[in-house]
Motif scaffolding. Structure first.
Motif, PDB file in Angstrom:
ATOM      1  N   LEU A  20       0.839  -1.192   0.000  1.00 26.18           N
ATOM      2  CA  LEU A  20       0.000   0.000   0.000  1.00 26.18           C
ATOM      3  C   LEU A  20       0.875   1.243   0.000  1.00 26.18           C
ATOM      4  O   LEU A  20       1.890   1.299   0.710  1.00 26.18           O
ATOM      5  CB  LEU A  20      -0.906   0.025   1.232  1.00 26.18           C
ATOM      6  N   SER A  21       0.485   2.232  -0.773  1.00 19.72           N
ATOM      7  CA  SER A  21       1.128   3.537  -0.759  1.00 19.72           C
ATOM      8  C   SER A  21       0.109   4.564  -0.283  1.00 19.72           C
ATOM      9  O   SER A  21      -1.037   4.557  -0.738  1.00 19.72           O
ATOM     10  CB  SER A  21       1.641   3.923  -2.146  1.00 19.72           C
ATOM     11  N   THR A  22       0.541   5.421   0.629  1.00 21.84           N
ATOM     12  CA  THR A  22      -0.358   6.445   1.159  1.00 21.84           C
ATOM     13  C   THR A  22       0.338   7.799   1.152  1.00 21.84           C
ATOM     14  O   THR A  22       1.567   7.890   1.290  1.00 21.84           O
ATOM     15  CB  THR A  22      -0.807   6.119   2.598  1.00 21.84           C
ATOM     16  N   GLN A  23      -0.458   8.825   1.002  1.00 25.16           N
ATOM     17  CA  GLN A  23      -0.003  10.208   1.154  1.00 25.16           C
ATOM     18  C   GLN A  23      -0.963  10.880   2.131  1.00 25.16           C
ATOM     19  O   GLN A  23      -2.126  11.135   1.799  1.00 25.16           O
ATOM     20  CB  GLN A  23       0.011  10.937  -0.189  1.00 25.16           C
ATOM     21  N   THR A  24      -0.461  11.140   3.347  1.00 31.24           N
ATOM     22  CA  THR A  24      -1.300  11.642   4.430  1.00 31.24           C
ATOM     23  C   THR A  24      -0.974  13.099   4.725  1.00 31.24           C
ATOM     24  O   THR A  24       0.198  13.500   4.716  1.00 31.24           O
ATOM     25  CB  THR A  24      -1.096  10.792   5.695  1.00 31.24           C
ATOM     26  N   VAL A  25      -2.029  13.848   4.986  1.00 29.43           N
ATOM     27  CA  VAL A  25      -1.901  15.255   5.359  1.00 29.43           C
ATOM     28  C   VAL A  25      -2.778  15.483   6.593  1.00 29.43           C
ATOM     29  O   VAL A  25      -3.934  15.034   6.632  1.00 29.43           O
ATOM     30  CB  VAL A  25      -2.336  16.192   4.220  1.00 29.43           C
ATOM     31  N   VAL A  26      -2.211  16.148   7.616  1.00 35.23           N
ATOM     32  CA  VAL A  26      -3.039  16.619   8.730  1.00 35.23           C
ATOM     33  C   VAL A  26      -3.639  17.952   8.302  1.00 35.23           C
ATOM     34  O   VAL A  26      -2.942  18.966   8.238  1.00 35.23           O
ATOM     35  CB  VAL A  26      -2.210  16.774  10.024  1.00 35.23           C
ATOM     36  N   GLU A  27      -4.920  17.941   7.968  1.00 33.31           N
ATOM     37  CA  GLU A  27      -5.535  19.152   7.424  1.00 33.31           C
ATOM     38  C   GLU A  27      -5.676  20.244   8.492  1.00 33.31           C
ATOM     39  O   GLU A  27      -5.360  21.405   8.241  1.00 33.31           O
ATOM     40  CB  GLU A  27      -6.904  18.810   6.827  1.00 33.31           C
ATOM     41  N   TYR A  28      -6.150  19.871   9.657  1.00 34.03           N
ATOM     42  CA  TYR A  28      -6.267  20.847  10.744  1.00 34.03           C
ATOM     43  C   TYR A  28      -6.536  20.095  12.045  1.00 34.03           C
ATOM     44  O   TYR A  28      -6.820  18.897  12.038  1.00 34.03           O
ATOM     45  CB  TYR A  28      -7.381  21.863  10.475  1.00 34.03           C
ATOM     46  N   HIS A  29      -6.429  20.816  13.146  1.00 27.31           N
ATOM     47  CA  HIS A  29      -6.777  20.243  14.447  1.00 27.31           C
ATOM     48  C   HIS A  29      -7.738  21.190  15.158  1.00 27.31           C
ATOM     49  O   HIS A  29      -7.802  22.388  14.861  1.00 27.31           O
ATOM     50  CB  HIS A  29      -5.529  20.011  15.306  1.00 27.31           C
TER      51      HIS A  29
END
Length: 420
Positions: free
Chosen positions: A105-114
């Motif tokens: 599996l390949s993933t590209q993760t971004v924390v958009e906001y908290h």
């Protein structure tokens, strides 16, 4: 052999994924650190656990998810003192994922906001102090590191290959469909493909396309086709809704011999004063024909040979040997030494014995497949449904080991995932 194409639509309930995730993460810490000296001697201890249910939203191969966390942090200060902080926040992620040809599996993760559910409080000897501004700075600085860490974990720890490998090997095990007829089914997959993931009616949907060879044989457990190794995944743009399956059904010469012997051995044929008895017979193939070697005793002691062409009779659902006649060498020999055999009924009786009913076998194949497709639980929560529309004979041919009938079937299947 002509390969079959099995197209399997797969539907995975997003609600079930969410329910399963929340149940598994309930009451357990997502992160625990009770040491000041680990993580590069950072002088920090921290606990994080799920405080509320997660939420998910899928769009194709992108998932957005909200993870509510309750945090406890303790920082080692100088001279043995420590500062303790608590807070509750929700991290909102967006991950785009893909399945690679090697099943990783390949993933590209971004924390958009908290967002803070309860503001972080620093507990000191002189009272509680809000540290929201400092915490926000720390979180904003660590978002890229957190995203990178998640993606590295997925790439290093998560692979679909072991699970697909297990299924790939299991599907190739011969299955005994009928013990009385010793009827076996053998599937040998050749390739596997996957269409892009889509979202419809709050469900993830894709299609798995498997190209395979299917054999149905009678007699001993089949070993004539070797198992294949799991290939790389083929990424498809589309796949058909229906499946098209071809089954190669073999009637081994040993089985055909057994049926013919039950009828012919012991039979007596007379022509005037001459009389012969069938003592034994054997069968084998010669190109597209069947040769029947018949041993006779009585007025003629010796062997005579018949030859004919097997053909499927759709009206009677049976294999018949058409144009069964004396082999040319036998004919020439008998014309010189025992022409009276031509006048008997042995040829007609032999032709009548060369019939191999398949109607019940075809019905057994259809019933067995349909029963498997009706409500087949692959594992708890994962169920296969399907309908077998038809089973028809394509052609009949002679192989080095027997008579082969190629069957063609169509239908539809669907895999429904309601639990993980």
């Amino acid at each position: 052999p002509v390969p079959s194409t099995l197209s399997i639509p797969v539907s995975i309930s997003v609600d079930e994924i969410l329910r399963s995730l929340n149940a598994r993460l309930s009451g357990s810490a997502l992160y625990e650190d009770y040491s000041y000296t680990d993580n590069g001697n950072d002088g920090l201890m921290m606990n994080a656990w799920k405080s509320q249910d997660l939420s998910l939203f899928f769009s194709g191969n992108t998932v957005k998810y909200r993870v509510p966390l309750k945090l406890w942090i303790q920082k080692d200060l100088l001279f043995g003192a420590a500062a303790e902080a608590e807070g509750e926040l929700a991290l909102n992620f967006k991950t785009t994922f893909s399945i690679n040809p090697d099943w990783s599996l390949s993933t590209q993760t971004v924390v958009e906001y908290h967002e803070w559910i309860s503001r972080p409080i620093l507990k000191t000897g002189i009272g509680d102090i809000s540290v929201e501004t400092i915490a926000n700075l720390a979180l904003n600085r660590s978002k890229k590191t957190l995203s990178k860490t998640l993606d590295q974990y997925v790439s290093q720890q998560i692979s679909l290959r072991p699970y697909v490998q297990e299924a790939w090997e299991a599907i190739q095990q011969p299955i005994l469909l009928d013990e009385a007829y010793r009827m076996w089914s053998k599937t040998t997959p050749l390739s596997i493909g996957l269409t892009p993931l889509t979202t419809y009616n709050n469900a993830l949907q894709t299609k798995i396309a498997v190209e395979c060879l299917n054999d149905v044989s009678f007699g001993e457990k089949p070993t004539f086709r070797e198992n294949t190794f799991l290939p790389n995944l083929t990424l498809l743009t589309e796949a058909p809704d229906d499946f098209q399956m071809r089954f190669a059904t073999d009637v081994p010469f040993a089985e055909a011999e057994r049926l013919a012997k039950n009828i012919m051995i012991g039979q007596v044929f007379e022509s005037g004063k001459n009389k012969v008895k069938v003592e034994d017979l054997t069968l084998w193939g010669n190109n597209d024909r069947i040769v029947v070697n018949t041993k006779l005793s009585g007025s003629f002691n010796g062997q005579i040979y018949f030859i004919g062409r097997p053909e499927f009779n759709p009206l009677k659902n049976q294999i018949e040997v058409k144009d069964l006649d004396f082999h040319v060498d036998t004919r020439n020999f008998l014309q010189r030494s025992a022409s009276w055999i031509f006048q008997g009924t042995i040829k007609k009786k032999m032709a009548a014995s060369m019939t191999f009913p398949l109607g019940q076998n075809i019905a057994e194949i259809k019933n067995s497949v349909q029963q498997s497709l009706s409500n087949y639980q692959i594992q708890p929560g994962i169920t296969l449904y399907g309908i077998l529309d038809s089973v028809a004979v394509q052609d009949t041919r002679v192989t080095p080991t027997g008579i082969r009938v190629n069957l063609f079937s169509t239908g539809k299947v669907n895999v429904d995932v309601k639990g993980l």
